[in-house]
Design an enzyme around this catalytic site. Structure first.
Site, PDB file in Angstrom:
ATOM      1  N   ASP A 102       3.576 -10.611 -22.175  1.00 19.51           N
ATOM      2  CA  ASP A 102       3.653  -9.712 -23.328  1.00 19.51           C
ATOM      3  C   ASP A 102       3.642  -8.231 -22.937  1.00 19.51           C
ATOM      4  O   ASP A 102       2.787  -7.780 -22.178  1.00 19.51           O
ATOM      5  CB  ASP A 102       2.459 -10.009 -24.246  1.00 19.51           C
ATOM      6  CG  ASP A 102       2.620  -9.418 -25.626  1.00 19.51           C
ATOM      7  OD1 ASP A 102       2.601  -8.176 -25.737  1.00 19.51           O
ATOM      8  OD2 ASP A 102       2.758 -10.178 -26.581  1.00 19.51           O
ATOM      9  N   SER A 156       6.535  -6.888 -27.510  1.00 23.54           N
ATOM     10  CA  SER A 156       5.961  -8.087 -28.108  1.00 23.54           C
ATOM     11  C   SER A 156       6.771  -8.503 -29.344  1.00 23.54           C
ATOM     12  O   SER A 156       7.999  -8.533 -29.305  1.00 23.54           O
ATOM     13  CB  SER A 156       4.485  -7.841 -28.438  1.00 23.54           C
ATOM     14  OG  SER A 156       3.834  -9.046 -28.774  1.00 23.54           O
TER      15      SER A 156
END
Length: 356
Positions: A240, A106
C-alpha cells in the site's frame, strides 16, 4: 447638367464610363469581402482576449483562461472513504474544471485509475454504494479470514511458502480488469495521465507506477500490509502506497501539474474515550489515523488547494453501503464549497503568467 449626368452614369452603371467603373467597384467589393472574411476567421481562430464579465482581470477565450494551468489531482488513501473522491470528481466535471493529471495512493489510486481510464463517476459510485468494490476487495468477510489464519500456515509445513497477508488480491485484480475497456488496461494508454503510488518493500521507497497493467498497479497500491499479500512487479515487491506517501502531491507535481488539488480523506484526530478501545480493531484504526495525520502534513504543505471531505467515523474496511453513500455526499459538499476558491486560484495563476 451634363456633369451631373456623367456622375450619375458612373455611379449607377450608365453611359460610356460605366463598364470600367463597374469593374473597379466590383473589384473593391470583392477585396473588402475577402478582407472581412479573413479578419473574421482570424478572430475566431486566434480569439482575441476578452475580460470576464464578473470583474476578473484574467484574459479568457470562451470562458477559458489563455494561460490555463495544467491541473493535477492528488487522491489520498483511506479505504472505503475513497468514495468521497467520486463525489469530488462529479462536482469538478459538472463545473467544467478540467483535470490534466491524476495520482492516487491506495484506494485513492483505484478511484483515480478507473476515472482516468474513462469510467464515469456515476459508475464508480455504484461500485461503492452497491458494495461491489468491497466485496471484491474482501472476497471473504474479514472475521472469517481471521478465524482460519492457522490454515494459512499448513502449506508451510510441507515447504510451500507464500507472502505474508490474509488476501492474495487476484480476484480483486480480475474485478478491476472487468471494469476497464480493453484499450485502457495499460496505464500509458489512458486518456488522463495517471500514476499509482506503492511502496517497494525491498528498497523501502515509494514509487509512482506510470506504466504497465492498470489492475496490477492498483492491486499493489492498495495492498494493505498484513491484510493483503504484497504484489510482485518487475523487480520489486509492493504494498500500500499509504505506508509512506498517502497524499501524493509531490508526485503529481513531478508529472507536470502547475496546480495540484489534493483530496485528503483522513479522519480528523480528535480525543477518544477509553471504553472505545474495547472494540475489535479499534486500536489499529486509531494507529492508522495517527499515522496518516503525521505523514500527510508535508504533502499538504505542497498542495495548492486541499479539499477535505468530512468522513470521520467511517472505517477503512467498512462494507456498509450507507458509509459509502455518506462519503460520496461528503465529497460533493466539500467540492462544491471549494469551487469558487479553485476558480480564483486558476484565474490568479493566469494573471501571474500574463504579467510575466
Amino acid at each position: 447638367m451634363d456633369l451631373v449626368l456623367t456622375v450619375w452614369q458612373i455611379n449607377y452603371g450608365q453611359g460610356p464610363a460605366s463598364i470600367s467603373a463597374k469593374k473597379s467597384c466590383q473589384k473593391n467589393v470583392h477585396l473588402r469581402a475577402f478582407a472581412f472574411l479573413l479578419i473574421t476567421f482570424l478572430q475566431l481562430s486566434i480569439a482575441q482576449p476578452s475580460w470576464s464579465s464578473d470583474g476578473d482581470n484574467a484574459p479568457k477565450v470562451g470562458g477559458i483562461s489563455i494561460f490555463k494551468p495544467k491541473i493535477g489531482l492528488a487522491l489520498g488513501g483511506g479505504g472505503v472513504r475513497a468514495a468521497a473522491h467520486v463525489g469530488v470528481l462529479k462536482v469538478l466535471e459538472e463545473e467544467g474544471i478540467p483535470i490534466d493529471y491524476i495520482v492516487g495512493s491506495s484506494t485513492g489510486a483505484v478511484v483515480g485509475g478507473l476515472y482516468s481510464a474513462g469510467m464515469t463517476p456515476m459508475h464508480i459510485e455504484e461500485q461503492f454504494t452497491k458494495k461491489k468494490f468491497m466485496h471484491a476487495f474482501l472476497t471473504v468477510p474479514l472475521y472469517l479470514r481471521v478465524l482460519v489464519i492457522p490454515l494459512f500456515y499448513t502449506p508451510r509445513l510441507i515447504g510451500i511458502d507464500s507472502y505474508d497477508g490474509l488476501y492474495r488480491g487476484k480476484k480483486f485484480a480480475n474485478y478491476l480488469n472487468k471494469q476497464l475497456p480493453e484499450t485502457e488496461r495499460n496505464i500509458e494508454d489512458m486518456r488522463i495521465p495517471f500514476g499509482a503510488v506503492a511502496v517497494n518493500l525491498l528498497d523501502g521507497k515509494a514509487r509512482t507506477i506510470r506504466n504497465g497493467n492498470l489492475s496490477r498497479a492498483l492491486q499493489a497500491s492498495c495492498a494493505i500490509p498484513a491484510l493483503r499479500k504484497p504484489v510482485k512487479l518487475d523487480n520489486g515487491l509492493y504494498v500500500d502506497g499509504g505506508v509512506l506517501d498517502n497524499l501524493p502531491v509531490e508526485q503529481t507535481k513531478k508529472m507536470g501539474a502547475d496546480l495540484v488539488i489534493a483530496v485528503d480523506i483522513d479522519e480528523k484526530v480528535v480525543p477518544i474515550d477509553e471504553p472505545w478501545f474495547h472494540k475489535f480493531g479499534s486500536v489499529a484504526h486509531r494507529v492508522m489515523t495517527l499515522h496518516y495525520s503525521v505523514i500527510d502534513q508535508n504533502e499538504q504543505a505542497l498542495a495548492d488547494f486541499i479539499i477535505h471531505p468530512e468522513v470521520t467515523g467511517v472505517g477503512l474496511v467498512s462494507t456498509d453501503s450507507k458509509d459509502a453513500k455518506l462519503c460520496v455526499e461528503a465529497g460533493e459538499r466539500a467540492a462544491r464549497s471549494a469551487v469558487p476558491a479553485i476558480r480564483e486560484l486558476i484565474d490568479r495563476y493566469s494573471k501571474d503568467r500574463l504579467r510575466k
